[in-house]
Each structure stands twice: as structure tokens, then as C-alpha cells.
Design an enzyme around this catalytic site. Sequence first.
Site, mmCIF file in Angstrom:
data_model
loop_
_atom_site.group_PDB
_atom_site.id
_atom_site.type_symbol
_atom_site.label_atom_id
_atom_site.label_comp_id
_atom_site.label_asym_id
_atom_site.label_seq_id
_atom_site.Cartn_x
_atom_site.Cartn_y
_atom_site.Cartn_z
ATOM 1 N N MET A 74 55.772 -76.892 -89.383
ATOM 2 C CA MET A 74 57.031 -77.600 -89.234
ATOM 3 C C MET A 74 57.704 -77.222 -87.926
ATOM 4 O O MET A 74 57.169 -76.449 -87.139
ATOM 5 C CB MET A 74 57.949 -77.290 -90.413
ATOM 6 C CG MET A 74 57.533 -77.961 -91.704
ATOM 7 S SD MET A 74 58.824 -77.849 -92.933
ATOM 8 C CE MET A 74 57.983 -78.646 -94.287
ATOM 9 N N CYS A 75 58.892 -77.707 -87.738
ATOM 10 C CA CYS A 75 59.645 -77.472 -86.512
ATOM 11 C C CYS A 75 60.377 -76.137 -86.572
ATOM 12 O O CYS A 75 60.391 -75.465 -87.602
ATOM 13 C CB CYS A 75 60.658 -78.600 -86.306
ATOM 14 S SG CYS A 75 59.951 -80.250 -86.449
ATOM 15 N N GLU A 76 60.998 -75.762 -85.452
ATOM 16 C CA GLU A 76 61.863 -74.590 -85.426
ATOM 17 C C GLU A 76 63.172 -74.941 -84.727
ATOM 18 O O GLU A 76 63.220 -75.803 -83.836
ATOM 19 C CB GLU A 76 61.193 -73.404 -84.727
ATOM 20 C CG GLU A 76 60.063 -72.798 -85.539
ATOM 21 C CD GLU A 76 59.793 -71.345 -85.185
ATOM 22 O OE1 GLU A 76 60.674 -70.678 -84.599
ATOM 23 O OE2 GLU A 76 58.684 -70.875 -85.499
ATOM 24 N N HIS A 115 65.484 -77.309 -80.230
ATOM 25 C CA HIS A 115 64.514 -77.676 -81.265
ATOM 26 C C HIS A 115 63.128 -77.752 -80.639
ATOM 27 O O HIS A 115 62.965 -78.272 -79.522
ATOM 28 C CB HIS A 115 64.902 -79.043 -81.852
ATOM 29 C CG HIS A 115 64.032 -79.521 -82.974
ATOM 30 N ND1 HIS A 115 62.859 -80.205 -82.762
ATOM 31 C CD2 HIS A 115 64.171 -79.426 -84.325
ATOM 32 C CE1 HIS A 115 62.321 -80.519 -83.931
ATOM 33 N NE2 HIS A 115 63.110 -80.055 -84.899
#
Length: 360
Positions: free
Chosen positions: A1-3, A77
Site C-alpha cells: 500500500m501507500c505511505e 504521499h
Amino acid sequence: MCELMGMNSRSPTDFTFSFRGFAKRGGCTDKHSHGWGLAIYEGNGLRTFLDPLPAADSPIAELVARYPVKTLNMMAHIRYATQGSVKLENVHPFSRELWGIHWSFAHNGDVPKFSNTHNNSTMPFLGKTQRRCGENLSFHPVGDTDSEAVFCAILNALKAEFPTLPTLPVLYETVQKLCCQILEGEEDSTIFNFLLGCGQYTMFAFSWPGARPGSDVWNGLFYTIRTPPFSMATLKDCDYAVDFATTNRDDDRIAIIATKPLTTNETWTEFDKGKLLMFNHGKLYSTSSDCQRPELKGRGLSSKSIEKTPTLEPLSTPPDNDLPPLDLGTDLAVRFEQTLLIAPLSARKTVVAPLTALMR
């Protein structure tokens, strides 16, 4: 997933130290290689950098890491695409104008209610938007991510809820309720961590953490707040350290929020599940009543295009770590009126009765 990464500070501060390590996770020390972005508040303006290239390889990211822009409020992001193709329009943070204020939003997770919602007929409505579904909506996704769809739904709900600019306590309570509505019925399958910027002073952060099926990667949010006495901090993702005692002032206070801790020798605290936090002036506020103080200090929402919920002039209040004194003499009526005007709706009925009795 993203951070995610966010910074909120008491005085204008550059974020290059934290961003240097964070950007390495965009394709070098981690696999988040499907784009990156920044949203930086400068007064009433919002400076954004968006790039579909991996942050670790992006010339723009390298420029930003060497360019000490100072700000009170920013977010970043790095993307690992799980929904939506690798295109510029799907890069976070997303930004929109509401009430003459720049709003920004970055998200990590999966929101099943907002997956594959590409038009108004499939877009879930939040809050009072449900009762206004026949009207034209003001905010629409440009790309095809659940993240942008959620952001637009939140803004549509806020616009439907408030005919005048809300105070911070009321806004906090409303955003918390919208988060609960987004999760309702899909609690086990939803991972919902976000940063929501609303002007130069204020950032909301919410965490509903979790791991995707078959993965042991935990997706949540952590924060650390740097206060005097400042000391050395060392990044986890590259060989770099800064002694903040030599760069910061004695009155500085800087809050850093991240999906995973960015440094090895600072204390990081994980968000409680389902808890909305507000950061303002580098300080954390965890209840709607807490949010009263920055509102009275003049650090609430500010707009030239919409009337603000009427309040009296901000009180002269002591430092943020002290409770305001309550003078039961001549200024009781003033404080009573201010309390009613900035208090969340759920608190107003309980406030009226005891204070009215004292005024008799």
C-alpha cells in the site's frame, strides 16, 4: 500500500530532513514506486508537486529534498497502486477549494464503499448529502481511486452541512462522524488512514489500521512531536542525521506524522484505532472540546468568501498547556456566549443549563 507523511509546526519549518528519508521508501528501501506528491501550505496558498515517477528516482523529489521550503503545514504521499492505474491524475495528495480554502488529502488503505465509483450514480453520499442527492454535487473525482472518491464525498458532505464557516470544535466532530459513516458495515475489510489539510494551520489525521489479506505489512499511522530540549535525530532509510538543537529555536514545536516511524532514535506513538486527531501549531488535539483553544487563539478556518459562524473576539488565553481561567464576574456572559458558539452541537445542551443558572 501507500505511505503518508505530514508535518505541522508552531513556526515556519522546512521538512527536508523527514522528506529525505521518506522519499527513499518510494522505490529504494520499499516498493512504493507508483508516484509521489507533496502539498505545502504557504499562507493562504497551496504549493503542490505531483509526479507519477518513483520518488527515489524523481528529479523533482531530489529538488524538493534540497529546497528548504518553510511551512506550518504540509503532507506527502508515496504510492503503491492497488486501485487506479499509474497516472498523474491518481497521484496523491489531492486538492480542492472549499469556502475559499485550499483542502488537501492523502490516503493509505482500501475503502470498499468507494471502490469503482466513477460517477454520481454509484458514489455513496455522506452526511446531509444523502438528503440532497437531487442537487448537483460540487466535487467529483478526476482519477479512478477510492481515495479521491472519499475525499470528494467528505467535501460534498461538509458543504451540505455548513452554510457558514464552521469552528474547529464543530468541524472536528463532523469529520469524526463522517469517518464512522465511511467505515459502517465494512469495518473488517476497510483500511482507512488519511491526512486532511484545511488551510495553513490545521491538519486532521485519522487511522483505521490493518493489513491486506495475505500480507503481514501493517498499515497505520504514527506521530512524534519534537519539543525542547532538541537533540540528534537519525533517519531509518538513509545514512543521515541532524542535531535539531543547532537548527531549531527554543520555542519551536514540530509534529511529524507517518505511516511508519521515520527515525531510529525518537519516540513514535501509534494512533488509536478509529481516533481522529487534529494538529494545529505543532500541538495535538484529540477531542472536539480541545479544539476550542486554537479557535479562540485565531487559528481556526479563515475565508474571504463565506461568512464565519459568528464568534466574539478571541480571548486572551494563556499558553496551550494551561486551562483558560473562568472569571465568574463580568466576563461570564462573554465566555458563555463564546462557549455556545464554538462548542460542538452535542455539547451545547449540557452547557446551557449550568451556565444559565450561574448567571441568574
